[in-house]
Motif scaffolding. Structure first.
Motif, PDB file in Angstrom:
ATOM      1  N   GLU A 219       0.683  -1.146  -0.132  1.00  0.00           N
ATOM      2  CA  GLU A 219      -0.078   0.043   0.119  1.00  0.00           C
ATOM      3  C   GLU A 219       0.834   1.258  -0.069  1.00  0.00           C
ATOM      4  OE1 GLU A 219      -2.370  -0.492   3.469  1.00  0.00           O
ATOM      5  OE2 GLU A 219      -3.695  -1.736   2.267  1.00  0.00           O
ATOM      6  N   ALA A 220       1.821   1.269   0.943  1.00  0.00           N
ATOM      7  CA  ALA A 220       2.802   2.586   0.925  1.00  0.00           C
ATOM      8  C   ALA A 220       3.294   2.677  -0.385  1.00  0.00           C
ATOM      9  CB  ALA A 220       3.721   1.806   1.842  1.00  0.00           C
ATOM     10  N   GLN A 221       4.084   1.665  -1.114  1.00  0.00           N
ATOM     11  CA  GLN A 221       4.615   1.835  -2.398  1.00  0.00           C
ATOM     12  C   GLN A 221       3.646   2.480  -3.506  1.00  0.00           C
ATOM     13  OE1 GLN A 221       6.971  -1.734  -3.336  1.00  0.00           O
ATOM     14  NE2 GLN A 221       8.528  -1.047  -1.919  1.00  0.00           N
ATOM     15  N   ASN A 279      10.950   7.529  -3.304  1.00  0.00           N
ATOM     16  CA  ASN A 279       9.848   7.145  -2.348  1.00  0.00           C
ATOM     17  C   ASN A 279       9.754   5.578  -2.186  1.00  0.00           C
ATOM     18  OD1 ASN A 279       8.847   9.526  -1.390  1.00  0.00           O
ATOM     19  ND2 ASN A 279       7.441   9.762  -3.046  1.00  0.00           N
ATOM     20  N   VAL A 280       9.812   4.892  -3.290  1.00  0.00           N
ATOM     21  CA  VAL A 280       9.694   3.461  -3.204  1.00  0.00           C
ATOM     22  C   VAL A 280      11.026   2.811  -2.688  1.00  0.00           C
ATOM     23  CG1 VAL A 280       9.528   1.395  -4.971  1.00  0.00           C
ATOM     24  CG2 VAL A 280       8.324   3.401  -5.174  1.00  0.00           C
ATOM     25  N   ALA A 281      12.130   3.633  -3.111  1.00  0.00           N
ATOM     26  CA  ALA A 281      13.276   3.047  -2.394  1.00  0.00           C
ATOM     27  C   ALA A 281      13.353   3.035  -0.916  1.00  0.00           C
ATOM     28  CB  ALA A 281      14.607   3.450  -3.253  1.00  0.00           C
ATOM     29  N   GLY A 282      12.909   4.331  -0.514  1.00  0.00           N
ATOM     30  CA  GLY A 282      13.014   4.592   0.881  1.00  0.00           C
ATOM     31  C   GLY A 282      12.211   3.677   1.820  1.00  0.00           C
ATOM     32  N   ILE A 283      10.992   3.365   1.016  1.00  0.00           N
ATOM     33  CA  ILE A 283       9.804   2.453   2.014  1.00  0.00           C
ATOM     34  C   ILE A 283      10.431   1.206   1.906  1.00  0.00           C
ATOM     35  CG2 ILE A 283       7.497   1.523   1.481  1.00  0.00           C
ATOM     36  CD1 ILE A 283       6.631   4.178   0.489  1.00  0.00           C
ATOM     37  N   GLY A 284      10.963   0.719   0.905  1.00  0.00           N
ATOM     38  CA  GLY A 284      11.778  -0.881   0.611  1.00  0.00           C
ATOM     39  C   GLY A 284      12.793  -0.697   1.572  1.00  0.00           C
ATOM     40  N   LEU A 293       7.015   2.314   6.568  1.00  0.00           N
ATOM     41  CA  LEU A 293       6.558   3.747   6.346  1.00  0.00           C
ATOM     42  C   LEU A 293       5.442   3.600   5.637  1.00  0.00           C
ATOM     43  CD1 LEU A 293      10.086   4.960   5.438  1.00  0.00           C
ATOM     44  CD2 LEU A 293       8.926   5.638   7.722  1.00  0.00           C
ATOM     45  N   LYS A 294       4.072   4.021   6.267  1.00  0.00           N
ATOM     46  CA  LYS A 294       2.960   3.766   5.374  1.00  0.00           C
ATOM     47  C   LYS A 294       2.616   5.085   4.258  1.00  0.00           C
ATOM     48  CE  LYS A 294       0.570   1.556   9.259  1.00  0.00           C
ATOM     49  NZ  LYS A 294      -0.603   1.384  10.182  1.00  0.00           N
ATOM     50  N   GLY A 295       3.428   5.013   3.385  1.00  0.00           N
ATOM     51  CA  GLY A 295       3.054   6.057   2.404  1.00  0.00           C
ATOM     52  C   GLY A 295       4.263   7.132   2.168  1.00  0.00           C
ATOM     53  N   SER A 296       4.010   7.562   1.047  1.00  0.00           N
ATOM     54  CA  SER A 296       4.934   8.694   0.672  1.00  0.00           C
ATOM     55  C   SER A 296       4.775  10.068   1.383  1.00  0.00           C
ATOM     56  CB  SER A 296       4.993   8.869  -0.857  1.00  0.00           C
ATOM     57  OG  SER A 296       4.939   7.931  -1.629  1.00  0.00           O
ATOM     58  N   GLU A 297       3.625  10.281   1.732  1.00  0.00           N
ATOM     59  CA  GLU A 297       3.388  11.586   2.200  1.00  0.00           C
ATOM     60  C   GLU A 297       3.954  11.636   3.917  1.00  0.00           C
ATOM     61  OE1 GLU A 297       2.661  15.159   2.131  1.00  0.00           O
ATOM     62  OE2 GLU A 297       1.621  13.791   0.704  1.00  0.00           O
ATOM     63  N   ASP A 531      -3.307  -3.944  18.015  1.00  0.00           N
ATOM     64  CA  ASP A 531      -3.618  -3.961  16.635  1.00  0.00           C
ATOM     65  C   ASP A 531      -4.212  -2.458  16.385  1.00  0.00           C
ATOM     66  OD1 ASP A 531      -2.954  -6.521  16.209  1.00  0.00           O
ATOM     67  OD2 ASP A 531      -5.017  -7.236  16.069  1.00  0.00           O
ATOM     68  N   VAL A 532      -4.923  -1.946  17.363  1.00  0.00           N
ATOM     69  CA  VAL A 532      -5.487  -0.667  17.203  1.00  0.00           C
ATOM     70  C   VAL A 532      -4.385   0.489  17.090  1.00  0.00           C
ATOM     71  CG1 VAL A 532      -6.860   1.217  18.102  1.00  0.00           C
ATOM     72  CG2 VAL A 532      -7.624  -1.171  18.483  1.00  0.00           C
ATOM     73  N   ALA A 533      -3.336   0.255  17.892  1.00  0.00           N
ATOM     74  CA  ALA A 533      -2.358   1.290  17.756  1.00  0.00           C
ATOM     75  C   ALA A 533      -1.583   1.219  16.303  1.00  0.00           C
ATOM     76  CB  ALA A 533      -1.363   1.009  18.989  1.00  0.00           C
ATOM     77  N   ILE A 534      -1.309  -0.062  16.192  1.00  0.00           N
ATOM     78  CA  ILE A 534      -0.712  -0.011  14.684  1.00  0.00           C
ATOM     79  C   ILE A 534      -1.327   0.533  13.544  1.00  0.00           C
ATOM     80  CG2 ILE A 534       0.284  -2.142  13.150  1.00  0.00           C
ATOM     81  CD1 ILE A 534       1.182  -3.538  15.835  1.00  0.00           C
ATOM     82  N   GLU A 535      -2.658   0.222  13.614  1.00  0.00           N
ATOM     83  CA  GLU A 535      -3.704   0.577  12.525  1.00  0.00           C
ATOM     84  C   GLU A 535      -3.758   1.888  12.436  1.00  0.00           C
ATOM     85  OE1 GLU A 535      -4.828  -1.507   9.935  1.00  0.00           O
ATOM     86  OE2 GLU A 535      -3.835  -3.047  10.898  1.00  0.00           O
ATOM     87  N   THR A 536      -3.857   2.773  13.609  1.00  0.00           N
ATOM     88  CA  THR A 536      -3.676   4.236  13.577  1.00  0.00           C
ATOM     89  C   THR A 536      -2.545   4.869  13.355  1.00  0.00           C
ATOM     90  OG1 THR A 536      -3.746   4.019  16.010  1.00  0.00           O
ATOM     91  CG2 THR A 536      -5.998   4.241  14.879  1.00  0.00           C
ATOM     92  N   SER A 537      -1.418   4.111  13.324  1.00  0.00           N
ATOM     93  CA  SER A 537      -0.076   4.895  13.166  1.00  0.00           C
ATOM     94  C   SER A 537       0.394   4.968  11.656  1.00  0.00           C
ATOM     95  CB  SER A 537       0.895   4.046  13.718  1.00  0.00           C
ATOM     96  OG  SER A 537       1.121   2.612  13.177  1.00  0.00           O
ATOM     97  N   ASP A 538       1.218   5.885  11.545  1.00  0.00           N
ATOM     98  CA  ASP A 538       1.866   6.123  10.235  1.00  0.00           C
ATOM     99  C   ASP A 538       3.316   5.250   9.976  1.00  0.00           C
ATOM    100  OD1 ASP A 538       0.158   8.492   9.523  1.00  0.00           O
ATOM    101  OD2 ASP A 538       1.074   9.248  10.915  1.00  0.00           O
TER     102      ASP A 538
END
Length: 638
Positions: A219-221, A279-284, A293-297, A531-538
């Motif tokens: 999703e992040a990539q 962005n893709v390389a950084g997330i990788g 890292l959940k996304g480029s933003e 799980d809630v903490a992980i889902e709401t985090s960036d």
């Protein structure tokens, strides 16, 4: 027909290259102009075919792509019988596309490697007690599985029998094997390097930690940052503008070749590809080092963070507190301990676990009418008695009177850095326990690295008493420390900091941290949290490895720098080419396309450097420099 041509792009590129070589051989060696002409004409036609198809497909969806510019340029060169230019331009464009795809695939290697690590089979205990190898999709929660030396753990689970050393690099990024024994948790995709264990399947399929990592990284990539969205919008207007400029050049000069050259030089390929590849390389890189890292933003915002706010328990501390001191005030101590244990058995809070471990085997009583008082404790009915277990605020709310002796104990326990748990029965104080948690090993050096990376404010917010929080802050050199904080107080503090214009990151692991994780500009969850903490985090630090936090910040800063470098390279090359066209006589279509494709490869290779990024620090020097206010001891491999 169109799809067949596009599938054969690589073969067409090779054939085009061979024809160009043949053409030059016929011209310079054989001195045969027919061979030269025929070779370049055929190379122009077959080379233009896939480019023209892509241009047509783009125009069908009302997009003026780079392929459109190149197609028009090649047709123009062909019409003015400049077959050498048209053949070379098509070959360079196709060959550049081939190299781009090859290098871009490498930047996505992290997700590919993760997918390949996914276990495909498992040894499952059947009804007759024997173990049989089955497809991993056939494993359900609660199944008993056998894992042998060298095998991948197929699911998230708990060790029931056996002992061994597991390589958890796929989850945490740390290659040092971890010892696992009975009751230890294990993750899918990790490798049992030696030993044999039996595990109970707790999470299967996409619900495993490994499955969620793959999903989050994918999703992040695929996400786009504001910079990428701006460049997409810019290119939609920029590319038609190049067409208009080329047409104006032709109107003014009546020089077709000059107008065609403008089309080639104005291609914005490097600009379009530069930011996504960074962005893709950084997330990788993050995925391979235990940082999601959940996304480029997220990369853009995290790279600018100057204030990091921490929860205490389970974040700065290990989250495995133990009872250090206790005091009793009534005459029914044994009964009070039993009531306390009965109430705490209803909670999964770390302090509750510490108390149950301390009291050991006791007679439990039925608990009714349990009421959780957020940020204060629990009130319940136990054996017909009203029992309150919590902090001083809860005692005051319950009307429990603390005499001088109890108040002196409270003050002393707080000064020694204890979290306080008081127990009252029917409005009378019976037990006071002081519980201490250990600070995570190495966390002070990690915090100093954050300072060296430009973080100005390190703040701890905790529901614990102020004395305990102050001791932790003093030991770790934090900027601010605030105790007695309810979840809504933490959120209010973050909102106040944001109102001052600060970009705030919050690091936590519990359900009560979720509002703050969601509100902060960057929410960072410890991977073993809820799980809630992980889902709401960036950002997720896998396996709660706090040392990954400096790497995450350094990586986002390096990625943000890399994006800016790629934009500068792309824009600079376009200006250089156009300037060369205006002020020199050596610039032509072929050279322009060569430089254009070269610039695309440069930005891709620049972005790929992030795959090897590592934060390097010299622990002792980092600590010394942080105390002196210096910021030069943390180095980033570029």
């Amino acid at each position: 027909m169109q799809s067949a041509v596009l599938r054969s792009k690589n073969q067409i590129t090779l054939l085009s290259g061979i024809l160009i070589v043949l053409g030059f051989f016929g011209h310079f060696v054989l001195h045969n102009e027919l061979v030269f002409l025929v070779s370049f004409v055929i190379a122009s036609i077959i080379g233009a075919a896939p480019i023209a198809i892509q241009a047509y497909q783009a125009l069908k969806v009302k997009v003026v792509s780079i392929d459109v510019l190149v197609t028009i340029a090649v047709i123009g060169a062909f019409l003015i019988q400049n077959f050498e230019e048209s053949a070379i331009v098509t070959f360079l464009f196709l060959f550049g596309s081939y190299l781009e795809q090859r290098t871009l695939n490498k930047t996505r290697s992290a997700i590919k490697e993760l997918t390949e690590m996914a276990p495909e089979s498992a040894w499952k205990q059947m009804a007759n007690g024997e173990f049989e190898e089955v497809d991993v999709d056939e494993v359900d929660e609660g199944d008993i599985l056998l894992v042998k030396t060298g095998a991948k753990v197929p699911v998230d689970g708990t060790v029931l029998t056996g002992e061994g050393h597991i390589n958890e690099a796929s989850i945490t990024g740390e290659a040092v094997p971890v010892t696992k024994s009975i009751d230890s948790g294990v993750f899918a995709g990790t490798i049992l390097e030696n030993g044999t264990i039996q595990i109970r399947a707790d999470r299967v399929g996409e619900d495993t930690t490994f499955g969620r990592i793959i999903e989050l990284v994918e999703e992040a990539q695929d996400s786009k940052s504001e910079a990428e969205r701006f460049i997409d919008r810019f290119s939609k207007h920029y590319t038609p503008a190049v067409l208009v400029i080329a047409f104006i050049v032709w109107l003014v000069t009546r020089n077709v070749e000059l107008a065609i050259t403008v089309l080639v030089l104005g291609c914005p390929g490097a600009l379009v590809i530069g930011v996504p590849v960074s962005n893709v390389a950084g997330i990788g890189n993050g995925a391979r080092h235990g940082v999601l890292l959940k996304g480029s933003e997220v990369i853009n915002d995290f790279s600018r963070v100057e204030t990091v706010v921490f929860d205490k328990t389970g974040t700065l501390t290990i989250g495995n507190p133990e009872v250090a001191e206790k005091a009793f005030y009534g005459e029914r101590t044994e009964e009070a301990i039993g009531f306390l244990a009965s109430v705490e058995r209803e909670s999964d809070h770390p302090l509750a676990k510490a108390i149950l471990k301390e009291v050991g085997e006791v007679d439990f009583s039925p608990v009714d009418e349990t009421e959780v008082v957020k940020g204060s404790g629990i009130v319940a009915s136990v054996g017909g008695h009203r029992v309150a277990v919590g902090n001083v605020s809860l005692m005051e709310a319950e009307g429990v009177v603390l005499d001088e002796s109890a108040r002196a104990d409270v003050e002393l326990f707080e000064k020694r850095g204890n979290s306080l748990v008081l127990t009252s029965i029917d409005g009378k104080l019976e037990i006071l326990m002081g519980i201490r948690d250990q600070i995570r090993p190495g966390v002070k050096d990690d915090l100093n690295q954050l300072k060296a990376l430009g973080v100005k404010n390190l703040v701890v917010l905790s529901g614990d008493n102020q004395g305990t929080v102050d001791l932790v802050a003093e030991e770790l050199g934090l900027t601010e420390a605030h105790g007695h904080m309810l979840p809504e107080d933490k959120s209010a503090y973050i909102a106040k900091m944001q109102a001052k214009g600060e970009i705030v990151a919050f690091v936590g692991d519990g359900v009560n941290d979720s509002p703050s994780l969601a509100l902060a500009d960057i929410g960072i969850a410890m991977g073993s949290g809820t799980d809630v903490a992980i889902e709401t985090s960036d950002v997720v630090l896998m396996n709660s490895d706090f040392s990954r936090l400096p790497h995450a910040l350094g990586l986002t800063k390096a990625t943000a720098r890399n994006m800016k470098q790629n934009i500068a390279i792309a824009v600079g090359v376009v200006f250089l080419l156009l300037a060369s066209l205006l002020f020199s006589d050596w610039m032509n279509m072929s050279i322009g396309m060569l430089v254009h494709e070269g610039s695309i490869l440069v930005v891709i290779l620049n972005g790929m450097r992030l795959l090897k990024y590592e934060l390097k620090a010299r622990g002792k020097e980092v600590s010394q420099a942080a105390s002196l206010g210096k910021t030069t001891t943390v180095t980033e491999s570029k």
